[in-house]
Motif scaffolding. Structure first.
Motif, PDB file in Angstrom:
ATOM      1  N   UNK A  92      -5.233   2.524   4.002  1.00  0.00           N
ATOM      2  CA  UNK A  92      -5.791   1.350   3.350  1.00  0.00           C
ATOM      3  C   UNK A  92      -6.668   0.589   4.311  1.00  0.00           C
ATOM      4  N   UNK A  93      -7.049  -0.591   3.874  1.00  0.00           N
ATOM      5  CA  UNK A  93      -7.845  -1.456   4.733  1.00  0.00           C
ATOM      6  C   UNK A  93      -7.590  -2.912   4.389  1.00  0.00           C
ATOM      7  N   UNK A  94      -7.901  -3.748   5.363  1.00  0.00           N
ATOM      8  CA  UNK A  94      -7.733  -5.189   5.225  1.00  0.00           C
ATOM      9  C   UNK A  94      -9.067  -5.830   5.600  1.00  0.00           C
ATOM     10  N   UNK A  95      -9.520  -6.752   4.763  1.00  0.00           N
ATOM     11  CA  UNK A  95     -10.804  -7.404   5.005  1.00  0.00           C
ATOM     12  C   UNK A  95     -10.629  -8.911   5.049  1.00  0.00           C
ATOM     13  N   UNK A  96     -11.291  -9.542   6.015  1.00  0.00           N
ATOM     14  CA  UNK A  96     -11.284 -11.006   6.082  1.00  0.00           C
ATOM     15  C   UNK A  96     -12.226 -11.521   4.995  1.00  0.00           C
ATOM     16  N   UNK A  97     -11.685 -12.298   4.072  1.00  0.00           N
ATOM     17  CA  UNK A  97     -12.469 -12.803   2.940  1.00  0.00           C
ATOM     18  C   UNK A  97     -12.962 -14.233   3.157  1.00  0.00           C
ATOM     19  N   UNK A  98     -12.193 -15.037   3.889  1.00  0.00           N
ATOM     20  CA  UNK A  98     -12.581 -16.432   4.133  1.00  0.00           C
ATOM     21  C   UNK A  98     -11.878 -16.938   5.381  1.00  0.00           C
ATOM     22  N   UNK A  99     -12.582 -17.810   6.096  1.00  0.00           N
ATOM     23  CA  UNK A  99     -12.001 -18.460   7.273  1.00  0.00           C
ATOM     24  C   UNK A  99     -12.282 -19.955   7.166  1.00  0.00           C
ATOM     25  N   UNK A 100     -11.218 -20.731   7.262  1.00  0.00           N
ATOM     26  CA  UNK A 100     -11.314 -22.182   7.308  1.00  0.00           C
ATOM     27  C   UNK A 100     -10.846 -22.566   8.714  1.00  0.00           C
ATOM     28  N   UNK A 102      -9.391 -23.345  12.126  1.00  0.00           N
ATOM     29  CA  UNK A 102      -8.221 -24.106  12.532  1.00  0.00           C
ATOM     30  C   UNK A 102      -7.163 -24.267  11.467  1.00  0.00           C
ATOM     31  N   UNK A 103      -7.399 -23.705  10.259  1.00  0.00           N
ATOM     32  CA  UNK A 103      -6.474 -23.946   9.154  1.00  0.00           C
ATOM     33  C   UNK A 103      -5.995 -22.689   8.425  1.00  0.00           C
ATOM     34  N   UNK A 104      -6.942 -21.819   8.016  1.00  0.00           N
ATOM     35  CA  UNK A 104      -6.550 -20.745   7.103  1.00  0.00           C
ATOM     36  C   UNK A 104      -7.484 -19.532   7.211  1.00  0.00           C
ATOM     37  N   UNK A 105      -6.882 -18.346   7.103  1.00  0.00           N
ATOM     38  CA  UNK A 105      -7.627 -17.094   7.033  1.00  0.00           C
ATOM     39  C   UNK A 105      -7.119 -16.364   5.791  1.00  0.00           C
ATOM     40  N   UNK A 106      -8.043 -15.913   4.942  1.00  0.00           N
ATOM     41  CA  UNK A 106      -7.670 -15.190   3.724  1.00  0.00           C
ATOM     42  C   UNK A 106      -8.129 -13.741   3.844  1.00  0.00           C
ATOM     43  N   UNK A 107      -7.264 -12.846   3.395  1.00  0.00           N
ATOM     44  CA  UNK A 107      -7.519 -11.411   3.490  1.00  0.00           C
ATOM     45  C   UNK A 107      -7.402 -10.755   2.124  1.00  0.00           C
ATOM     46  N   UNK A 108      -8.054  -9.614   2.009  1.00  0.00           N
ATOM     47  CA  UNK A 108      -7.824  -8.733   0.871  1.00  0.00           C
ATOM     48  C   UNK A 108      -7.306  -7.423   1.449  1.00  0.00           C
ATOM     49  N   UNK A 109      -6.192  -6.966   0.933  1.00  0.00           N
ATOM     50  CA  UNK A 109      -5.627  -5.690   1.355  1.00  0.00           C
ATOM     51  C   UNK A 109      -5.868  -4.674   0.252  1.00  0.00           C
ATOM     52  N   UNK A 110      -6.434  -3.558   0.649  1.00  0.00           N
ATOM     53  CA  UNK A 110      -6.692  -2.479  -0.304  1.00  0.00           C
ATOM     54  C   UNK A 110      -5.886  -1.261   0.141  1.00  0.00           C
ATOM     55  N   UNK A 111      -4.821  -0.981  -0.600  1.00  0.00           N
ATOM     56  CA  UNK A 111      -3.977   0.169  -0.297  1.00  0.00           C
ATOM     57  C   UNK A 111      -4.504   1.366  -1.088  1.00  0.00           C
ATOM     58  N   UNK A 112      -4.662   2.491  -0.410  1.00  0.00           N
ATOM     59  CA  UNK A 112      -5.169   3.696  -1.074  1.00  0.00           C
ATOM     60  C   UNK A 112      -4.062   4.715  -1.317  1.00  0.00           C
ATOM     61  N   UNK A 113      -3.223   4.952  -0.306  1.00  0.00           N
ATOM     62  CA  UNK A 113      -2.093   5.860  -0.453  1.00  0.00           C
ATOM     63  C   UNK A 113      -0.871   5.207   0.191  1.00  0.00           C
ATOM     64  N   UNK A 114       0.324   5.472  -0.246  1.00  0.00           N
ATOM     65  CA  UNK A 114       0.700   6.392  -1.302  1.00  0.00           C
ATOM     66  C   UNK A 114       0.443   5.854  -2.714  1.00  0.00           C
ATOM     67  N   UNK A 115       0.197   4.524  -2.852  1.00  0.00           N
ATOM     68  CA  UNK A 115      -0.135   3.939  -4.151  1.00  0.00           C
ATOM     69  C   UNK A 115      -1.398   3.112  -4.007  1.00  0.00           C
TER      70      UNK A 115
END
Length: 178
Positions: A92-100, A102-115
């Motif tokens: 799979x992979x993880x992508x940084x979607x937003x950075x605030x 000193x406060x917050x980091x948002x990620x999207x995780x995309x799992x490919x296998x096993x599901x």
């Protein structure tokens, strides 16, 4: 008698599908830890995805996994990916979607296998004092019907919460000893 047996078998076979109709498809987990380091130092370390290899439980499950990166670490759009033959790790992979800052980091995780699935995660930091930071690591997932029957059976939220908590404890030890 055969007719009654057939009806019983059909009822038993369909009961998981009926039960899945009443089970939530979404789950959320949020864990936290207090780290005795300034917020700026903690946030700066966390914004770089490659640093997760030093504290994440999942990164340690297969030291031989293949990893790849795209973009500039610590900025929006950076992707950290993995491929493993270990079914507990998968790919799979993880992508940084937003950075605030000193406060917050948002990620999207995309799992490919096993599901295959797409999930959201975040890390937040909040200064509790000049040398103390509260860190939250959260994750939300979705398991569509009828696979959602596995959520309570496998206790997915409990497993994810345990791994995130262990990762945060690893982070605390790492940052407080360095």
């Amino acid at each position: 008698m055969l007719k009654k047996l057939l009806i019983l078998v059909l009822l038993l076979a369909s009961s998981p599908f009926i039960a899945a109709l009443f089970i939530e498809e979404d789950y959320r987990v949020d864990t936290q830890v207090v780290i005795d380091r300034p917020n700026e130092q903690v946030f700066d370390f966390l914004r770089r995805l490659k640093n997760q290899d030093q504290f994440s439980v999942w990164a340690k499950m297969d030291p031989a996994m293949e990893q790849y990166y795209r973009g500039e670490d610590g900025s929006v759009g950076f992707v950290s990916g993995w491929r493993s033959d270990n079914p507990d790790v998968g790919s799979g992979e993880q992508e940084i979607m937003a950075i605030f800052p000193g406060k917050r980091i948002e990620y999207q995780l995309r799992f490919m296998t096993p599901f295959e699935s797409v999930s959201s995660a975040y890390i937040t930091t909040q200064a509790l004092g000049p040398n103390q930071t509260e860190v939250h690591w959260g994750f939300s997932g979705h398991m569509a019907y009828p696979m959602n029957i596995l959520l309570p059976l496998m206790q997915v939220d409990v497993m994810v919460e345990r791994d995130l908590s262990q990762g945060l404890n690893n982070l605390k030890t790492l940052l407080e000893t360095n």
